[in-house]
Write an enzyme that holds these catalytic residues in place. Structure first.
Site, PDB file in Angstrom:
ATOM      1  N   SER A 168      50.384  25.083 -33.237  1.00 19.02           N
ATOM      2  CA  SER A 168      49.041  25.637 -33.456  1.00 19.02           C
ATOM      3  C   SER A 168      48.961  27.012 -32.811  1.00 19.02           C
ATOM      4  CB  SER A 168      48.004  24.718 -32.808  1.00 19.02           C
ATOM      5  OG  SER A 168      46.742  25.338 -32.778  1.00 19.02           O
ATOM      6  N   TYR A 174      45.021  20.310 -25.297  1.00 17.77           N
ATOM      7  CA  TYR A 174      45.539  20.612 -26.644  1.00 17.77           C
ATOM      8  C   TYR A 174      46.491  21.809 -26.570  1.00 17.77           C
ATOM      9  CZ  TYR A 174      45.583  21.454 -31.722  1.00 17.77           C
ATOM     10  OH  TYR A 174      45.969  21.634 -33.033  1.00 17.77           O
TER      11      TYR A 174
END
Ligand SMILES: NC(=O)c1ccc[n+]([C@@H]2O[C@H](COP(=O)([O-])OP(=O)(O)OC[C@H]3O[C@@H](n4cnc5c(N)ncnc54)[C@H](O)[C@@H]3O)[C@@H](O)[C@H]2O)c1
Length: 275
Positions: free
Chosen positions: A136, A149
């Site tokens: 990501s 995350y």
């Protein structure tokens, strides 16, 4: 370099019952690949083409062995492993519990590690193969309020960079994909001990300007061309250039956003204390 997928290629995509994984599986199948979709949940329908499904929790070594056996018994091998299954979380460092960290690292990082560990021996034996890890932009930019995350995805970038060199002599190519926000189910399943941050992350995901189909099209072309790092969003490519040459500018932008969020978090904390 070719950007075509070889017809009949054998592709495994994890977490492909929905979202990005489903779009990537659909795109590969449309290009003539044979595709195995795996997921912890069962999809309502399968994409058109030569597509199969196996139930699979990426945290389970036994499940990975079952999926490996399926590929060997059904296809006689595998050409491409796409480690896509993932979950998202938001929350301040002092609010996230260790169990929250375990949940996200077990799926996003250790699920990807297990996938690589399971399939590298087969790819080595074949003398060729391709591993595609879906990380990501969060793993490159590390925005505040999403530390668990960010860490999980930065680790996937580090894993991929390591494997790129380590596995190249074995004929195994590695690609890491770093999408920005894409409207998928990721936000709906996001966990956060901070309601304000959870809602903000969910809003950003649902307002993502690049759709899953567009990301999938880019992924299929990039992996066919043997690219290592795939930045799917135009604004992400721009921010990464700025971060490289003027990092303070990116820090200042993120700090400005965080100051705005802090006001809402303090209001949230006051309400919680009053209740
Ligand atoms: N949507 C975004 O904005 C965005 C941005 C960057 C990266 N990503 C990454 O893309 C990947 C796909 O996410 P998405 O956006 O399509 O979300 P999604 O929620 O639509 O899809 C994720 C899939 O992973 C599956 N999954 C969750 N836990 C699993 C487990 N333990 N084992 C097997 N499957 C499991 C879910 O059932 C789901 O089908 C993730 O790795 C995510 O971190 C998404």
């Amino acid at each position: 370099m070719s950007t075509q997928v070889a017809a009949g290629s054998r592709v495994l995509v994890t977490g492909a019952a929905s979202g990005l994984g489903n779009a990537i599986a659909t795109r590969f199948a449309a290009a003539g690949a044979r595709v195995l979709i795996t997921d912890i949940t069962t999809p309502d329908t399968l994409p058109a083409g030569e597509v199969a499904f196996q139930q699979h929790d990426v945290r389970s070594a036994e499940d990975w062995q079952r999926v490996l056996a399926w590929c060997v018994n059904t296809w006689g091998g595998l050409d491409m492993l796409v480690n896509n299954a993932g979950v998202a979380a938001a929350g301040r460092i002092e609010r996230l519990r260790l169990s929250d960290w375990d949940w996200i690292l077990d799926i996003n990082l250790k699920g990807t590690v297990l996938g690589c560990q399971t399939f590298v021996p087969l790819l080595r034996e074949q003398g060729r193969g391709h591993i595609v890890n879906i990380a990501s932009m969060a793993g490159l930019l590390n925005p505040p309020g999403m530390v668990s995350y960010n860490v999980s995805k930065a680790a996937v970038v580090a894993l991929s960079e390591t494997l790129k060199i380590e596995l190249a002599p074995l004929g195994i190519t590695t690609t890491v994909v770093c999408p920005g926000f894409v409207p998928t189910n990721l936000g709906a399943n996001l966990r956060s001990p901070d309601e304000v941050l959870g809602k903000a992350a969910n809003r950003l995901i649902s307002h993502g300007k690049v759709g899953a189909d567009e990301v999938a099209t880019q992924v299929v072309a990039a992996v066919a061309a043997g690219k290592f790092l795939v930045l799917t969003h135009p604004e992400a490519r721009k921010v990464m250039r700025i971060k490289r040459f003027l990092p303070k500018l990116v820090d200042n932008g993120q700090a400005k956003m965080w100051r705005k969020t802090l006001g809402k978090l303090q209001a949230q904390d006051r309400t919680a204390e009053a209740g």
